[in-house]
Design a protein around this motif. Structure first.
Motif, mmCIF file in Angstrom:
data_model
loop_
_atom_site.group_PDB
_atom_site.id
_atom_site.type_symbol
_atom_site.label_atom_id
_atom_site.label_comp_id
_atom_site.label_asym_id
_atom_site.label_seq_id
_atom_site.Cartn_x
_atom_site.Cartn_y
_atom_site.Cartn_z
ATOM 1 N N TYR A 1 40.429 -66.573 44.874
ATOM 2 C CA TYR A 1 41.408 -66.690 45.955
ATOM 3 C C TYR A 1 41.028 -65.775 47.124
ATOM 4 C CZ TYR A 1 45.636 -66.326 48.688
ATOM 5 O OH TYR A 1 46.524 -66.327 49.744
ATOM 6 N N ALA A 2 40.684 -64.538 46.827
ATOM 7 C CA ALA A 2 40.346 -63.578 47.881
ATOM 8 C C ALA A 2 39.123 -64.036 48.662
ATOM 9 C CB ALA A 2 40.130 -62.194 47.284
ATOM 10 N N ALA A 3 38.116 -64.554 47.982
ATOM 11 C CA ALA A 3 36.902 -65.017 48.658
ATOM 12 C C ALA A 3 37.211 -66.211 49.563
ATOM 13 C CB ALA A 3 35.840 -65.395 47.625
ATOM 14 N N GLN A 4 37.996 -67.144 49.084
ATOM 15 C CA GLN A 4 38.325 -68.344 49.856
ATOM 16 C C GLN A 4 39.191 -68.036 51.073
ATOM 17 O OE1 GLN A 4 40.192 -71.040 47.121
ATOM 18 N NE2 GLN A 4 38.319 -71.319 45.927
ATOM 19 N N ASN A 5 39.954 -66.942 51.023
ATOM 20 C CA ASN A 5 40.898 -66.630 52.086
ATOM 21 C C ASN A 5 40.549 -65.355 52.865
ATOM 22 O OD1 ASN A 5 43.168 -68.720 51.781
ATOM 23 N ND2 ASN A 5 42.714 -68.094 49.688
ATOM 24 N N ASP A 6 39.323 -64.888 52.699
ATOM 25 C CA ASP A 6 38.807 -63.728 53.451
ATOM 26 C C ASP A 6 39.631 -62.453 53.281
ATOM 27 O OD1 ASP A 6 36.643 -65.196 54.538
ATOM 28 O OD2 ASP A 6 37.988 -66.062 56.025
ATOM 29 N N PHE A 7 39.972 -62.143 52.022
ATOM 30 C CA PHE A 7 40.653 -60.901 51.704
ATOM 31 C C PHE A 7 39.710 -59.981 50.951
ATOM 32 C CE2 PHE A 7 44.551 -63.476 52.072
ATOM 33 C CZ PHE A 7 45.361 -62.609 52.799
ATOM 34 N N LEU A 8 39.825 -58.677 51.184
ATOM 35 C CA LEU A 8 39.225 -57.681 50.310
ATOM 36 C C LEU A 8 40.229 -57.425 49.196
ATOM 37 C CD1 LEU A 8 37.900 -55.130 52.958
ATOM 38 C CD2 LEU A 8 36.580 -56.833 51.685
ATOM 39 N N ILE A 9 39.780 -56.843 48.113
ATOM 40 C CA ILE A 9 40.654 -56.489 47.004
ATOM 41 C C ILE A 9 40.662 -54.969 46.895
ATOM 42 C CG2 ILE A 9 41.034 -56.650 44.513
ATOM 43 C CD1 ILE A 9 39.418 -59.343 44.680
ATOM 44 N N PHE A 10 41.845 -54.381 47.018
ATOM 45 C CA PHE A 10 41.990 -52.940 46.862
ATOM 46 C C PHE A 10 42.759 -52.690 45.570
ATOM 47 C CE2 PHE A 10 42.006 -51.630 51.654
ATOM 48 C CZ PHE A 10 40.717 -52.106 51.795
ATOM 49 N N LYS B 1 37.520 -50.457 45.973
ATOM 50 C CA LYS B 1 37.515 -51.534 46.961
ATOM 51 C C LYS B 1 36.504 -52.565 46.498
ATOM 52 C CE LYS B 1 38.435 -48.485 50.864
ATOM 53 N NZ LYS B 1 37.927 -47.998 52.166
ATOM 54 N N LYS B 2 36.931 -53.827 46.490
ATOM 55 C CA LYS B 2 36.029 -54.893 46.044
ATOM 56 C C LYS B 2 35.911 -55.946 47.134
ATOM 57 C CE LYS B 2 36.712 -54.686 41.095
ATOM 58 N NZ LYS B 2 36.874 -55.506 39.900
ATOM 59 N N VAL B 3 34.693 -56.392 47.337
ATOM 60 C CA VAL B 3 34.428 -57.525 48.207
ATOM 61 C C VAL B 3 34.260 -58.720 47.285
ATOM 62 C CG1 VAL B 3 32.857 -58.528 49.887
ATOM 63 C CG2 VAL B 3 33.289 -56.060 49.914
ATOM 64 N N PRO B 4 35.147 -59.698 47.378
ATOM 65 C CA PRO B 4 35.060 -60.843 46.456
ATOM 66 C C PRO B 4 33.817 -61.672 46.735
ATOM 67 C CG PRO B 4 36.708 -61.246 48.131
ATOM 68 C CD PRO B 4 36.237 -59.832 48.325
ATOM 69 N N THR B 5 33.361 -62.326 45.696
ATOM 70 C CA THR B 5 32.172 -63.170 45.816
ATOM 71 C C THR B 5 32.540 -64.611 45.541
ATOM 72 O OG1 THR B 5 31.623 -62.729 43.509
ATOM 73 C CG2 THR B 5 30.585 -61.333 45.155
ATOM 74 N N GLN B 6 31.896 -65.518 46.239
ATOM 75 C CA GLN B 6 32.091 -66.938 46.009
ATOM 76 C C GLN B 6 31.427 -67.317 44.688
ATOM 77 O OE1 GLN B 6 33.812 -69.211 47.582
ATOM 78 N NE2 GLN B 6 34.207 -68.321 49.572
ATOM 79 N N ALA B 7 32.107 -68.123 43.900
ATOM 80 C CA ALA B 7 31.551 -68.539 42.607
ATOM 81 C C ALA B 7 30.614 -69.708 42.786
ATOM 82 C CB ALA B 7 32.658 -68.912 41.651
#
Length: 99
Positions: A73-82, A93-99
């Protein structure tokens, strides 16, 4: 610091629950121009910290989400994960990756 009492693959986040339309509660830091999802290892920590994030927001609740679904979800919607602790301090802090 939070103790990890649940399976590490599950995290807790805020869900806007308005008019039976649920959505993740994401935030935008205007100063840094970043979008992020605050998540927690424990539901209790999210509830303790909810006042920092959900002031005047629509009705919300805290729900669990699998880390793979969160990442997608975060990758598809350009969110970082804190990942935060109960005080709101950033643990990771995580930068999501596209599967």
């Amino acid at each position: 610091m939070d103790t990890h009492t649940n399976d590490a693959n599950w995290l807790y986040l805020f869900i806007n629950n308005s008019e039976n339309k649920e959505s993740f509660a994401g935030f935008h830091d205007e100063e840094l121009d970043i979008r992020f999802l605050p998540v927690f290892h424990e539901k209790e920590s999210a509830l303790i910290c909810s006042g920092r994030f959900m002031k005047g927001e629509k009705p919300y609740e805290v729900q669990a989400i699998h880390s793979d679904d969160l990442n997608s979800y975060a990758a598809q919607n350009d969110f970082l994960i804190f990942i935060l602790d109960k005080t709101g301090a950033i643990l990771e802090k995580k930068v999501p990756t596209q599967a």
